[in-house]
Design an enzyme around this catalytic site. Structure first.
Site, mmCIF file in Angstrom:
data_model
loop_
_atom_site.group_PDB
_atom_site.id
_atom_site.type_symbol
_atom_site.label_atom_id
_atom_site.label_comp_id
_atom_site.label_asym_id
_atom_site.label_seq_id
_atom_site.Cartn_x
_atom_site.Cartn_y
_atom_site.Cartn_z
ATOM 1 N N LEU A 27 0.813 -1.208 0.000
ATOM 2 C CA LEU A 27 0.000 0.000 0.000
ATOM 3 C C LEU A 27 0.846 1.259 0.000
ATOM 4 O O LEU A 27 0.400 2.317 -0.441
ATOM 5 C CB LEU A 27 -0.925 0.016 1.227
ATOM 6 C CG LEU A 27 -2.087 -0.970 1.213
ATOM 7 C CD1 LEU A 27 -2.764 -1.011 2.578
ATOM 8 C CD2 LEU A 27 -3.093 -0.603 0.129
ATOM 9 N N GLY A 60 7.213 4.353 3.816
ATOM 10 C CA GLY A 60 7.657 5.588 4.436
ATOM 11 C C GLY A 60 9.024 5.415 5.061
ATOM 12 O O GLY A 60 9.709 4.405 4.836
ATOM 13 N N ASP A 79 3.925 14.362 14.598
ATOM 14 C CA ASP A 79 4.167 14.365 13.154
ATOM 15 C C ASP A 79 2.844 14.382 12.387
ATOM 16 O O ASP A 79 2.678 13.652 11.410
ATOM 17 C CB ASP A 79 5.011 13.158 12.753
ATOM 18 C CG ASP A 79 5.585 13.277 11.344
ATOM 19 O OD1 ASP A 79 5.815 14.415 10.888
ATOM 20 O OD2 ASP A 79 5.806 12.236 10.696
#
Length: 321
Positions: A23, A26, A139
């Site tokens: 998917l 990161g 974040d």
């Protein structure tokens, strides 16, 4: 959220989950679409190669799992389990069939006012739940918000810390330049207020299609975060005051997520929008998880391709019910 085939070095199973495709990827790891033993879709995050042997990388991954296990809320993706001590550390959450906020804005431009209000309110609710559980995200960015219809889901607690943690509140600069608070830039310090600053930056981005402190070289963006006023031109006037308050340089003057939510609901134009019925296309994570085999995935081939990318149909062909 395009789905692409597994690569040669990717695992095919982790724990009780069969992995079907990628998917996304990161800095901390790769996220796979998986199936549990009841053929329900899940998202499985695996610690990136090179970090699995790194003590700091594993510690951050373990903190993410701990943070996820502390929180439950309508705007937070629910964790289902994980094993951070295994040779291949992994965390599994409910699969949310949405698109990242930055992808939504890049494809369609700034959000219309009603959708913007839902975003602002949903993010404030999610942060309130996090903070009540003693978790600071650190974040929150457009890339860490999934949109399901007009409803946001906060994801990726890879940099999350606990407000009652013994960890020092100063240290390395971690996060995304345009969404960091000034105190994070100056000395790496953090508190719950850094999430509020990020809320303001994300809402401003969604309202205008651009980060409030501009773009370009990270050092230039960070300088503007510390020294310049945010560019809020284009933010609807009724929201501009709340966004400006959230982006205050002084963390002590920023509102709490609960105060942001109260301010949003006090706006007369929000009656029947933030508090009203959910749009029919905005499925909740719980509704998605209860939908049956391949949870949340459309059965229509065109819808499936639109959601997960043109390769999804062939990737999932052998797994469709």
């Amino acid at each position: 959220m395009p789905l692409t085939p597994l690569r040669d070095h990717d695992p095919e199973t982790l724990g009780p989950y069969d992995l079907m495709g990628r998917l996304g990827q990161g800095g901390m790891g790769t996220v796979y679409l998986g199936l549990d033993e009841q053929q329900r879709a899940v998202a499985v995050k695996v610690l990136r190669d090179g970090l699995d042997d790194d003590v700091g990388g594993r510690a951050r991954f373990e903190r993410e799992l701990d943070a996820l296990q502390r929180v439950r809320g309508p705007h937070l993706v629910e964790v289902l389990g994980g094993d951070v001590g295994s040779r291949t550390p992994w965390i599994v959450t409910r699969f949310v069939p949405g698109r990242r906020l930055d992808e939504v804005i890049e494809a369609g431009g700034p959000l219309p006012e009603a959708a913007l209000r839902r975003l602002a309110d949903g993010l404030a609710q999610g942060l309130h739940v996090l903070h009540q559980a003693g978790v600071v995200h650190r974040d929150l960015t457009p890339g860490n918000v999934l949109m399901v219809g007009d409803e946001p889901q906060i994801i990726d607690l890879g940099l999350a810390v606990f407000a009652d943690s013994a960890l020092t509140r100063t240290g390395l600069l971690l996060g995304t330049a345009g969404y960091l608070a000034p105190e994070q830039v100056v000395d790496g310090s953090w508190s719950r207020a850094v999430d509020v600053h990020a809320w303001g930056a994300v809402v401003a981005y969604a309202a205008t299609g651009r980060p409030p402190f501009g773009s370009g070289r990270p050092d230039a963006v960070l300088y503007r975060v510390v020294h310049d006023a945010p560019d809020l031109s284009g933010v609807p006037e009724m929201l501009r005051g709340l966004v400006a308050a959230a982006l205050d340089k002084d963390p002590a003057r920023r509102p709490t997520p609960q105060q942001l939510g109260a301010g949003l609901h006090e706006l007369p134009e929000l009656v029947g929008v933030v508090s009203g019925p959910q749009p029919a296309h905005a499925a909740s994570a719980d509704a998605v998880s209860a939908a049956g085999p391949l949870t949340g995935l459309p059965t229509d081939e065109a819808d499936l391709t639109a959601l997960l990318g043109p390769e999804a149909t062939s990737v999932l062909a052998d797994h469709r019910p």
